[in-house]
Design a protein around this motif. Structure first.
Motif, PDB file in Angstrom:
ATOM      1  N   SER A   6      79.939 -23.629 -49.365  1.00  0.00           N
ATOM      2  CA  SER A   6      78.639 -23.731 -50.050  1.00  0.00           C
ATOM      3  C   SER A   6      77.621 -22.782 -49.440  1.00  0.00           C
ATOM      4  O   SER A   6      76.847 -22.138 -50.151  1.00  0.00           O
ATOM      5  CB  SER A   6      78.102 -25.161 -49.983  1.00  0.00           C
ATOM      6  OG  SER A   6      78.911 -26.031 -50.711  1.00  0.00           O
ATOM      7  N   GLU A   7      77.624 -22.696 -48.106  1.00  0.00           N
ATOM      8  CA  GLU A   7      76.700 -21.789 -47.424  1.00  0.00           C
ATOM      9  C   GLU A   7      77.016 -20.339 -47.758  1.00  0.00           C
ATOM     10  O   GLU A   7      76.111 -19.535 -47.990  1.00  0.00           O
ATOM     11  CB  GLU A   7      76.743 -22.016 -45.919  1.00  0.00           C
ATOM     12  CG  GLU A   7      76.091 -23.317 -45.491  1.00  0.00           C
ATOM     13  CD  GLU A   7      76.257 -23.611 -44.004  1.00  0.00           C
ATOM     14  OE1 GLU A   7      76.877 -22.795 -43.275  1.00  0.00           O
ATOM     15  OE2 GLU A   7      75.766 -24.665 -43.571  1.00  0.00           O
ATOM     16  N   GLN A   8      78.298 -19.996 -47.798  1.00  0.00           N
ATOM     17  CA  GLN A   8      78.690 -18.638 -48.173  1.00  0.00           C
ATOM     18  C   GLN A   8      78.217 -18.321 -49.587  1.00  0.00           C
ATOM     19  O   GLN A   8      77.678 -17.246 -49.834  1.00  0.00           O
ATOM     20  CB  GLN A   8      80.209 -18.476 -48.124  1.00  0.00           C
ATOM     21  CG  GLN A   8      80.755 -18.090 -46.807  1.00  0.00           C
ATOM     22  CD  GLN A   8      82.221 -17.695 -46.902  1.00  0.00           C
ATOM     23  OE1 GLN A   8      82.963 -18.148 -47.775  1.00  0.00           O
ATOM     24  NE2 GLN A   8      82.644 -16.849 -45.996  1.00  0.00           N
ATOM     25  N   GLN A   9      78.450 -19.250 -50.505  1.00  0.00           N
ATOM     26  CA  GLN A   9      78.046 -19.052 -51.902  1.00  0.00           C
ATOM     27  C   GLN A   9      76.535 -18.873 -51.992  1.00  0.00           C
ATOM     28  O   GLN A   9      76.050 -17.973 -52.683  1.00  0.00           O
ATOM     29  CB  GLN A   9      78.484 -20.250 -52.751  1.00  0.00           C
ATOM     30  CG  GLN A   9      78.003 -20.200 -54.184  1.00  0.00           C
ATOM     31  CD  GLN A   9      78.906 -19.435 -55.108  1.00  0.00           C
ATOM     32  OE1 GLN A   9      80.113 -19.561 -55.023  1.00  0.00           O
ATOM     33  NE2 GLN A   9      78.343 -18.655 -56.003  1.00  0.00           N
ATOM     34  N   GLY A  53      76.285  -3.340 -63.005  1.00  0.00           N
ATOM     35  CA  GLY A  53      76.840  -4.598 -62.508  1.00  0.00           C
ATOM     36  C   GLY A  53      76.739  -4.572 -60.995  1.00  0.00           C
ATOM     37  O   GLY A  53      76.954  -3.522 -60.378  1.00  0.00           O
ATOM     38  N   VAL A  54      76.383  -5.692 -60.400  1.00  0.00           N
ATOM     39  CA  VAL A  54      76.279  -5.778 -58.944  1.00  0.00           C
ATOM     40  C   VAL A  54      77.246  -6.865 -58.483  1.00  0.00           C
ATOM     41  O   VAL A  54      77.218  -7.988 -58.983  1.00  0.00           O
ATOM     42  CB  VAL A  54      74.844  -6.103 -58.490  1.00  0.00           C
ATOM     43  CG1 VAL A  54      74.782  -6.218 -56.971  1.00  0.00           C
ATOM     44  CG2 VAL A  54      73.871  -5.051 -58.984  1.00  0.00           C
ATOM     45  N   ILE A  55      78.095  -6.517 -57.530  1.00  0.00           N
ATOM     46  CA  ILE A  55      79.099  -7.455 -57.028  1.00  0.00           C
ATOM     47  C   ILE A  55      78.931  -7.671 -55.530  1.00  0.00           C
ATOM     48  O   ILE A  55      78.651  -6.720 -54.785  1.00  0.00           O
ATOM     49  CB  ILE A  55      80.538  -6.969 -57.351  1.00  0.00           C
ATOM     50  CG1 ILE A  55      81.573  -8.018 -56.949  1.00  0.00           C
ATOM     51  CG2 ILE A  55      80.812  -5.614 -56.734  1.00  0.00           C
ATOM     52  CD1 ILE A  55      82.986  -7.720 -57.430  1.00  0.00           C
ATOM     53  N   HIS A  56      79.058  -8.929 -55.136  1.00  0.00           N
ATOM     54  CA  HIS A  56      79.110  -9.288 -53.713  1.00  0.00           C
ATOM     55  C   HIS A  56      80.395 -10.076 -53.520  1.00  0.00           C
ATOM     56  O   HIS A  56      80.663 -11.028 -54.243  1.00  0.00           O
ATOM     57  CB  HIS A  56      77.905 -10.135 -53.303  1.00  0.00           C
ATOM     58  CG  HIS A  56      78.029 -10.645 -51.901  1.00  0.00           C
ATOM     59  ND1 HIS A  56      77.904  -9.835 -50.810  1.00  0.00           N
ATOM     60  CD2 HIS A  56      78.310 -11.883 -51.432  1.00  0.00           C
ATOM     61  CE1 HIS A  56      78.093 -10.553 -49.713  1.00  0.00           C
ATOM     62  NE2 HIS A  56      78.349 -11.800 -50.068  1.00  0.00           N
ATOM     63  N   VAL A  57      81.197  -9.658 -52.540  1.00  0.00           N
ATOM     64  CA  VAL A  57      82.469 -10.329 -52.272  1.00  0.00           C
ATOM     65  C   VAL A  57      82.443 -10.889 -50.853  1.00  0.00           C
ATOM     66  O   VAL A  57      82.186 -10.158 -49.901  1.00  0.00           O
ATOM     67  CB  VAL A  57      83.668  -9.368 -52.428  1.00  0.00           C
ATOM     68  CG1 VAL A  57      84.980 -10.114 -52.190  1.00  0.00           C
ATOM     69  CG2 VAL A  57      83.663  -8.687 -53.786  1.00  0.00           C
ATOM     70  N   GLU A  58      82.721 -12.181 -50.751  1.00  0.00           N
ATOM     71  CA  GLU A  58      82.858 -12.835 -49.446  1.00  0.00           C
ATOM     72  C   GLU A  58      84.327 -12.931 -49.100  1.00  0.00           C
ATOM     73  O   GLU A  58      85.130 -13.364 -49.926  1.00  0.00           O
ATOM     74  CB  GLU A  58      82.286 -14.262 -49.492  1.00  0.00           C
ATOM     75  CG  GLU A  58      80.794 -14.361 -49.396  1.00  0.00           C
ATOM     76  CD  GLU A  58      80.234 -13.993 -48.041  1.00  0.00           C
ATOM     77  OE1 GLU A  58      80.981 -13.983 -47.026  1.00  0.00           O
ATOM     78  OE2 GLU A  58      79.035 -13.714 -48.000  1.00  0.00           O
ATOM     79  N   THR A 107      85.172 -14.117 -54.164  1.00  0.00           N
ATOM     80  CA  THR A 107      85.711 -14.358 -52.833  1.00  0.00           C
ATOM     81  C   THR A 107      87.089 -13.721 -52.747  1.00  0.00           C
ATOM     82  O   THR A 107      87.758 -13.516 -53.758  1.00  0.00           O
ATOM     83  CB  THR A 107      85.834 -15.870 -52.525  1.00  0.00           C
ATOM     84  OG1 THR A 107      86.668 -16.477 -53.501  1.00  0.00           O
ATOM     85  CG2 THR A 107      84.473 -16.546 -52.507  1.00  0.00           C
ATOM     86  N   GLY A 108      87.493 -13.403 -51.531  1.00  0.00           N
ATOM     87  CA  GLY A 108      88.810 -12.807 -51.311  1.00  0.00           C
ATOM     88  C   GLY A 108      88.695 -11.461 -50.625  1.00  0.00           C
ATOM     89  O   GLY A 108      87.721 -11.182 -49.919  1.00  0.00           O
ATOM     90  N   ASP A 109      89.682 -10.631 -50.846  1.00  0.00           N
ATOM     91  CA  ASP A 109      89.698  -9.289 -50.261  1.00  0.00           C
ATOM     92  C   ASP A 109      88.636  -8.441 -50.966  1.00  0.00           C
ATOM     93  O   ASP A 109      88.730  -8.222 -52.180  1.00  0.00           O
ATOM     94  CB  ASP A 109      91.082  -8.658 -50.440  1.00  0.00           C
ATOM     95  CG  ASP A 109      91.119  -7.234 -49.950  1.00  0.00           C
ATOM     96  OD1 ASP A 109      90.873  -7.018 -48.745  1.00  0.00           O
ATOM     97  OD2 ASP A 109      91.379  -6.338 -50.766  1.00  0.00           O
ATOM     98  N   PRO A 110      87.601  -7.977 -50.241  1.00  0.00           N
ATOM     99  CA  PRO A 110      86.506  -7.263 -50.899  1.00  0.00           C
ATOM    100  C   PRO A 110      86.946  -6.058 -51.715  1.00  0.00           C
ATOM    101  O   PRO A 110      86.535  -5.911 -52.870  1.00  0.00           O
ATOM    102  CB  PRO A 110      85.598  -6.852 -49.736  1.00  0.00           C
ATOM    103  CG  PRO A 110      85.844  -7.901 -48.701  1.00  0.00           C
ATOM    104  CD  PRO A 110      87.316  -8.208 -48.813  1.00  0.00           C
ATOM    105  N   ALA A 111      87.775  -5.198 -51.158  1.00  0.00           N
ATOM    106  CA  ALA A 111      88.184  -3.988 -51.889  1.00  0.00           C
ATOM    107  C   ALA A 111      88.947  -4.350 -53.159  1.00  0.00           C
ATOM    108  O   ALA A 111      88.677  -3.802 -54.233  1.00  0.00           O
ATOM    109  CB  ALA A 111      89.027  -3.089 -50.995  1.00  0.00           C
TER     110      ALA A 111
END
Length: 141
Positions: free
Chosen positions: A58-61, A34-39, A88-92
């Motif tokens: 939208s740009e972040q997404q 699984g690959v996760i990206h958190v903004e 989205t939210g706190d990455p950790a």
């Protein structure tokens, strides 16, 4: 030993190394990735028009989806199928939550990401993930 691995990416060189390490691991051991990206939620200036706020999100997404698509392309080259997650939210906190929800047995991430201040040893996100995660965390340097 590890049948499900979650890899955190943020576009940094370290996260690219983490992804490549996870793909190598998966190829040798038939592991699911699984690959996760958190903004992080952006700081919205007071009085910013709603249309501008929507454009910012939208740009972040779009940027996050592009990173995940690049990861999927790398995986496809190795004939490995991945699951992609944009949060989205706190990455950790989001990385740990996704690891728990998905029953991932290992988290792989870079030692430092794209934060403004470079940590002396570990980045703040990787350090926090190692403290919060209930599964092993492999930090790639």
């Amino acid at each position: 030993m590890f049948n499900r691995i979650l890899v955190a990416i943020d576009g940094s060189k370290m996260s690219e190394k983490a992804l490549k390490s996870a793909l190598n691991f998966a190829k040798e051991r038939f592991t699911k990735i699984g690959v996760i990206h958190v903004e992080k939620n952006p700081v919205i200036p007071e009085g910013m028009p709603n249309a501008s706020i929507e454009t910012l999100y939208s740009e972040q997404q779009r940027d996050g989806d592009d990173l995940l698509d690049q990861a999927a392309a790398l995986a496809e080259e190795e004939e490995i199928e991945i699951e992609k997650f944009y949060e989205t939210g706190d990455p950790a906190a989001q990385i740990v939550r996704k690891a728990e929800e998905g029953n991932y047995q290992l988290i792989i991430m870079g030692s430092r990401g794209l934060g403004n201040l470079k940590g002396l040893m570990l980045g703040s996100v990787s350090q926090k993930v190692t403290q919060l995660a209930k599964c092993p965390v492999l930090i790639i340097k």
